[in-house]
Design an enzyme around this catalytic site. Structure first.
Site, mmCIF file in Angstrom:
data_model
loop_
_atom_site.group_PDB
_atom_site.id
_atom_site.type_symbol
_atom_site.label_atom_id
_atom_site.label_comp_id
_atom_site.label_asym_id
_atom_site.label_seq_id
_atom_site.Cartn_x
_atom_site.Cartn_y
_atom_site.Cartn_z
ATOM 1 N N CYS B 105 0.943 -1.181 0.085
ATOM 2 C CA CYS B 105 0.038 0.170 -0.097
ATOM 3 C C CYS B 105 0.685 1.330 -0.116
ATOM 4 O O CYS B 105 1.685 1.331 0.653
ATOM 5 C CB CYS B 105 -0.738 0.020 1.315
ATOM 6 S SG CYS B 105 -2.416 -0.834 1.070
ATOM 7 N N LEU B 106 0.668 2.208 -1.013
ATOM 8 C CA LEU B 106 1.402 3.466 -0.903
ATOM 9 C C LEU B 106 0.922 4.333 0.215
ATOM 10 O O LEU B 106 -0.199 4.133 0.785
ATOM 11 C CB LEU B 106 1.224 4.044 -2.279
ATOM 12 C CG LEU B 106 1.745 3.199 -3.464
ATOM 13 C CD1 LEU B 106 1.576 3.923 -5.025
ATOM 14 C CD2 LEU B 106 3.207 2.869 -3.362
#
Lengths: 96, 106, 116
Positions: B105-106
Site C-alpha cells: 500500500c502506498l
C-alpha cells in the site's frame, strides 16, 4: 502483427558469468533466441572464458558504467529504448 | 483504560502479539471510529488471517479479495470496507487489528 | 498473458524470495494469471512445519498458504529437486504439483521471472 524475431524467446540476463544461473541461461538458448546482457551480465563481454551466442546484445548504460563500452566487439550495444522495443517484439520473455 | 503498547511512526503495533480489543478501541478512537459488530467481524477476520499466514493482506485490492473469499461479496467490496475503515481500508483496518502495515500500500 | 515466477534459492538466507512473493501478489491483485515454480534448493520453501520465529522472520510456509486465496493459480515444484530435498510427499505442503520437466513449464508461460 508478428515480427520476424517474434519466433524466438527474449532472454534478459543480469547475472555475472560466475553465477550458476548464467550457465543455465546460456544452455537453454535456442538458435532463434535473443540474449540481452544487462547489469552484471555485461561482464561476460570481457570474460575470455565465456562464448556468447550469435544474437547477443548488451545494454550500453551497463557496459559504460563498468568501463567496457569502448572495448566491446562481440555484441551490439543497445539503449534502454531499444530494450523496450525488443520486449515489445517478443511474445515470450524470460528474465533470468 | 489500557496503556497503548509500542507502535511505529505510522501507528502500527510493533508486535502483533501485544494487541487486545482494548488496544483496538484506542487505535480506532484516534481515527474517530467507534467499533461496531461489523468492524469487529473484519478485525476478527484479519487476526485469523495473520495467525494463519503471518502477513497482512499485501494490498488494498487483495484485502478486499480476501474478505470476499471469507465473508462473501456483500462484505468483500471496497465500498462496504471504505465505510467501515475510511482512508485506505486495508491500512486502517490492519492498524486497528494490530497487524503490520500492508507491504504494497502506498 | 501468463507469468511464471521461479524461485531457485532456499528460504530465509536472502530476501530474493520475498521480493518474488511481492511480485506474485501484485500480479494477483490485478487479476493477472500467475504461477510459482520452485526449483533446486528453492523447493525447501515447500517443507512442512517451518517455524522462523527464532530467527526473527515470518514463516514462508504460512505466507505461501495465502496464495490460493489471492487467486494464484498453481504452485509447481521441480520433480528432481523434490526427490533430493523432499522425497516423501508428506514432507511437502498441500497443493504442490510436481513438474518433471522445468523446460516444458518455462515454454508454457509468456513471461518467466527468476527471483533475485
Amino acid at each position: 502483427m508478428k515480427q520476424a524475431q517474434d519466433i524466438g524467446t527474449l532472454h534478459i540476463l543480469n547475472k555475472a558469468p560466475d553465477h550458476p544461473r548464467f550457465m543455465t541461461c546460456l544452455s537453454s538458448l535456442s538458435d532463434q533466441d535473443t540474449l540481452v546482457l544487462i547489469e552484471n551480465a555485461v561482464l561476460a563481454l570481457s570474460d575470455a572464458d565465456t562464448a556468447l551466442p550469435r544474437h547477443t546484445v548488451a545494454l550500453e548504460a551497463d557496459t559504460e558504467a563498468r568501463g567496457l563500452s569502448a572495448t566491446v566487439t562481440g555484441a551490439q550495444q543497445i539503449s534502454h529504448a531499444q530494450l523496450v522495443e525488443l520486449t515489445e517484439h517478443h511474445s515470450r520473455i524470460i528474465s533470468w | 483504560m489500557t496503556e497503548s503498547p509500542a507502535r511505529n511512526n505510522e501507528g502500527y503495533l510493533e508486535d502483533a502479539g501485544t494487541w487486545s480489543p482494548d488496544v483496538a478501541r484506542i487505535i480506532a478512537g484516534e481515527d474517530d471510529i467507534s467499533l461496531s459488530e461489523n468492524h469487529w467481524e473484519i478485525i476478527r477476520f484479519l487476526r485469523e488471517f495473520y495467525a494463519a499466514h503471518e502477513m497482512s493482506p499485501p494490498s488494498n485490492r487483495l484485502f478486499v479479495k480476501a474478505v470476499k473469499e471469507a465473508l462473501g461479496e456483500e462484505k468483500g467490496n471496497s465500498i462496504y470496507l471504505m465505510q467501515l475503515f475510511p482512508g485506505t481500508p486495508a491500512k486502517t483496518a490492519c492498524r486497528i487489528a494490530g497487524l503490520p502495515r500492508p507491504t504494497n500500500c502506498l | 498473458m501468463t507469468t511464471l515466477i521461479v524461485i531457485d534459492q532456499p528460504p530465509y538466507g536472502s530476501w530474493t524470495g520475498r521480493e518474488a512473493m511481492d511480485m506474485l501478489f501484485s500480479l494477483a491483485a490485478f487479476d493477472q494469471p500467475a504461477a510459482l515454480l520452485f526449483i533446486g534448493a528453492g523447493v525447501n520453501w515447500l517443507r512442512r512445519s517451518q517455524n522462523a520465529s527464532g530467527i526473527g522472520q515470518k514463516t514462508v510456509e504460512k505466507n505461501l498458504s495465502a496464495a490460493p486465496l489471492f487467486g494464484v493459480d498453481r504452485i509447481y515444484a521441480e520433480q528432481a529437486a523434490c526427490d533430493r530435498f523432499l522425497p516423501d510427499a508428506g514432507q511437502r505442503v498441500n497443493g504442490v504439483e510436481l513438474a518433471p520437466s522445468v523446460k516444458q513449464l518455462l515454454d508454457q508461460h509468456d513471461h518467466v521471472f527468476f527471483a533475485g
